[in-house]
Scaffold this motif. Sequence first.
Motif, PDB file in Angstrom:
ATOM      1  N   TYR A   1      28.800  31.490  35.889  1.00 18.07           N
ATOM      2  CA  TYR A   1      30.017  32.128  35.612  1.00 18.07           C
ATOM      3  C   TYR A   1      30.862  32.701  36.702  1.00 18.07           C
ATOM      4  O   TYR A   1      31.871  32.239  36.824  1.00 18.07           O
ATOM      5  CB  TYR A   1      29.702  33.217  34.873  1.00 18.07           C
ATOM      6  N   LEU A   2      30.120  33.160  37.780  1.00 12.49           N
ATOM      7  CA  LEU A   2      30.750  33.490  38.970  1.00 12.49           C
ATOM      8  C   LEU A   2      30.801  32.300  39.939  1.00 12.49           C
ATOM      9  O   LEU A   2      31.339  32.562  41.217  1.00 12.49           O
ATOM     10  CB  LEU A   2      30.000  34.665  39.581  1.00 12.49           C
ATOM     11  N   ASN A   3      30.253  31.277  39.585  1.00 11.54           N
ATOM     12  CA  ASN A   3      30.070  30.135  40.527  1.00 11.54           C
ATOM     13  C   ASN A   3      29.566  30.462  41.738  1.00 11.54           C
ATOM     14  O   ASN A   3      30.335  30.506  43.012  1.00 11.54           O
ATOM     15  CB  ASN A   3      31.500  29.504  40.938  1.00 11.54           C
ATOM     16  N   CYS A   4      28.273  31.092  41.889  1.00 12.71           N
ATOM     17  CA  CYS A   4      27.655  31.630  43.237  1.00 12.71           C
ATOM     18  C   CYS A   4      26.232  31.567  43.125  1.00 12.71           C
ATOM     19  O   CYS A   4      25.720  30.893  42.151  1.00 12.71           O
ATOM     20  CB  CYS A   4      27.967  33.183  43.296  1.00 12.71           C
ATOM     21  N   ASP A   5      25.348  31.693  43.964  1.00 12.90           N
ATOM     22  CA  ASP A   5      24.071  31.654  44.329  1.00 12.90           C
ATOM     23  C   ASP A   5      23.247  32.844  43.707  1.00 12.90           C
ATOM     24  O   ASP A   5      24.006  34.023  43.804  1.00 12.90           O
ATOM     25  CB  ASP A   5      23.701  31.222  45.639  1.00 12.90           C
ATOM     26  N   ILE A   6      22.214  32.775  43.368  1.00  7.34           N
ATOM     27  CA  ILE A   6      21.291  33.929  42.735  1.00  7.34           C
ATOM     28  C   ILE A   6      21.242  35.140  43.909  1.00  7.34           C
ATOM     29  O   ILE A   6      21.451  36.263  43.538  1.00  7.34           O
ATOM     30  CB  ILE A   6      20.125  33.558  42.238  1.00  7.34           C
ATOM     31  N   GLY A   7      21.140  34.524  45.137  1.00  7.57           N
ATOM     32  CA  GLY A   7      21.072  35.603  46.165  1.00  7.57           C
ATOM     33  C   GLY A   7      22.418  36.302  46.428  1.00  7.57           C
ATOM     34  O   GLY A   7      22.422  37.476  46.950  1.00  7.57           O
TER      35      GLY A   7
ATOM     36  N   MET B   1       7.799  45.751  45.105  1.00  8.71           N
ATOM     37  CA  MET B   1       9.287  45.343  45.325  1.00  8.71           C
ATOM     38  C   MET B   1      10.030  45.726  44.062  1.00  8.71           C
ATOM     39  O   MET B   1       9.274  45.588  42.997  1.00  8.71           O
ATOM     40  CB  MET B   1       9.042  43.807  45.497  1.00  8.71           C
ATOM     41  N   LYS B   2      11.366  45.860  44.289  1.00 14.71           N
ATOM     42  CA  LYS B   2      12.139  46.037  43.091  1.00 14.71           C
ATOM     43  C   LYS B   2      13.465  45.354  43.346  1.00 14.71           C
ATOM     44  O   LYS B   2      13.665  44.773  44.294  1.00 14.71           O
ATOM     45  CB  LYS B   2      12.398  47.397  42.648  1.00 14.71           C
ATOM     46  N   ILE B   3      13.935  45.132  42.152  1.00 13.64           N
ATOM     47  CA  ILE B   3      15.411  44.399  42.333  1.00 13.64           C
ATOM     48  C   ILE B   3      16.716  45.119  42.336  1.00 13.64           C
ATOM     49  O   ILE B   3      16.573  46.343  41.540  1.00 13.64           O
ATOM     50  CB  ILE B   3      15.324  43.388  40.847  1.00 13.64           C
ATOM     51  N   THR B   4      17.687  44.906  42.837  1.00 16.62           N
ATOM     52  CA  THR B   4      18.923  45.672  42.708  1.00 16.62           C
ATOM     53  C   THR B   4      19.929  44.622  42.705  1.00 16.62           C
ATOM     54  O   THR B   4      20.235  43.370  43.070  1.00 16.62           O
ATOM     55  CB  THR B   4      19.172  46.426  44.215  1.00 16.62           C
ATOM     56  N   TYR B   5      20.799  45.121  41.779  1.00 16.48           N
ATOM     57  CA  TYR B   5      22.184  44.395  41.482  1.00 16.48           C
ATOM     58  C   TYR B   5      23.433  44.631  42.368  1.00 16.48           C
ATOM     59  O   TYR B   5      24.514  44.398  41.751  1.00 16.48           O
ATOM     60  CB  TYR B   5      22.304  44.281  40.055  1.00 16.48           C
ATOM     61  N   LYS B   6      23.347  45.623  43.379  1.00 13.95           N
ATOM     62  CA  LYS B   6      24.407  46.007  44.120  1.00 13.95           C
ATOM     63  C   LYS B   6      25.224  44.822  44.560  1.00 13.95           C
ATOM     64  O   LYS B   6      26.776  44.958  44.548  1.00 13.95           O
ATOM     65  CB  LYS B   6      24.056  46.790  45.177  1.00 13.95           C
ATOM     66  N   ARG B   7      24.608  43.730  44.982  1.00 16.62           N
ATOM     67  CA  ARG B   7      25.602  42.665  45.206  1.00 16.62           C
ATOM     68  C   ARG B   7      26.337  42.102  43.934  1.00 16.62           C
ATOM     69  O   ARG B   7      27.637  41.596  44.247  1.00 16.62           O
ATOM     70  CB  ARG B   7      24.879  41.461  45.674  1.00 16.62           C
ATOM     71  N   LEU B   8      25.779  42.094  42.890  1.00 11.11           N
ATOM     72  CA  LEU B   8      26.601  41.573  41.489  1.00 11.11           C
ATOM     73  C   LEU B   8      27.748  42.617  41.480  1.00 11.11           C
ATOM     74  O   LEU B   8      29.034  42.104  41.321  1.00 11.11           O
ATOM     75  CB  LEU B   8      26.062  41.672  40.411  1.00 11.11           C
ATOM     76  N   TRP B   9      27.675  43.973  41.610  1.00 12.85           N
ATOM     77  CA  TRP B   9      28.675  44.656  41.319  1.00 12.85           C
ATOM     78  C   TRP B   9      29.639  44.686  42.258  1.00 12.85           C
ATOM     79  O   TRP B   9      30.992  44.815  42.014  1.00 12.85           O
ATOM     80  CB  TRP B   9      28.081  46.084  41.275  1.00 12.85           C
TER      81      TRP B   9
ATOM     82  N   LEU C   1      30.527  42.013  43.994  1.00 17.58           N
ATOM     83  CA  LEU C   1      31.210  40.711  43.632  1.00 17.58           C
ATOM     84  C   LEU C   1      32.124  40.885  42.694  1.00 17.58           C
ATOM     85  O   LEU C   1      33.307  40.206  42.740  1.00 17.58           O
ATOM     86  CB  LEU C   1      30.244  39.628  43.348  1.00 17.58           C
ATOM     87  N   LEU C   2      32.000  41.572  41.538  1.00 15.05           N
ATOM     88  CA  LEU C   2      32.715  41.670  40.414  1.00 15.05           C
ATOM     89  C   LEU C   2      33.864  42.599  40.965  1.00 15.05           C
ATOM     90  O   LEU C   2      35.134  42.199  40.613  1.00 15.05           O
ATOM     91  CB  LEU C   2      31.947  42.635  39.323  1.00 15.05           C
ATOM     92  N   LEU C   3      33.478  43.603  41.790  1.00 14.32           N
ATOM     93  CA  LEU C   3      35.013  44.457  42.244  1.00 14.32           C
ATOM     94  C   LEU C   3      35.626  43.538  43.061  1.00 14.32           C
ATOM     95  O   LEU C   3      36.946  43.605  42.950  1.00 14.32           O
ATOM     96  CB  LEU C   3      34.432  45.537  43.217  1.00 14.32           C
ATOM     97  N   GLU C   4      35.114  42.782  43.969  1.00 17.14           N
ATOM     98  CA  GLU C   4      36.009  41.768  44.745  1.00 17.14           C
ATOM     99  C   GLU C   4      36.730  40.746  43.974  1.00 17.14           C
ATOM    100  O   GLU C   4      37.812  40.543  44.546  1.00 17.14           O
ATOM    101  CB  GLU C   4      34.981  40.786  45.702  1.00 17.14           C
TER     102      GLU C   4
END
Length: 68
Positions: free
Chosen positions: A53-59, A1-9, A11-14
């Motif tokens: 900072y983003l007031n969100c869950d790790i997922g 398994m590997k990690i991806t931060y696409k959801r972070l990017w 969320l920042l765009l949104e």
Amino acid sequence: MKITYKRLWMLLLERDIPKSKLKEDISLSPGTMSKLNKGEEVSLSILLRICEYLNCDIGDICEAVPCK
């Protein structure tokens, strides 16, 4: 398994938050930002700071995906 931060990017765009503002506001080192940009592992404490900072869950900012 590997990690991806696409959801972070996404969320920042949104929320119209530039990566540079995230880095500055929560005092991320250049090395940590580089790891995030490359999809490398960062410490859980960093991920939790981003979530606070983003007031969100790790997922909402990362996802474990199978290696190809």
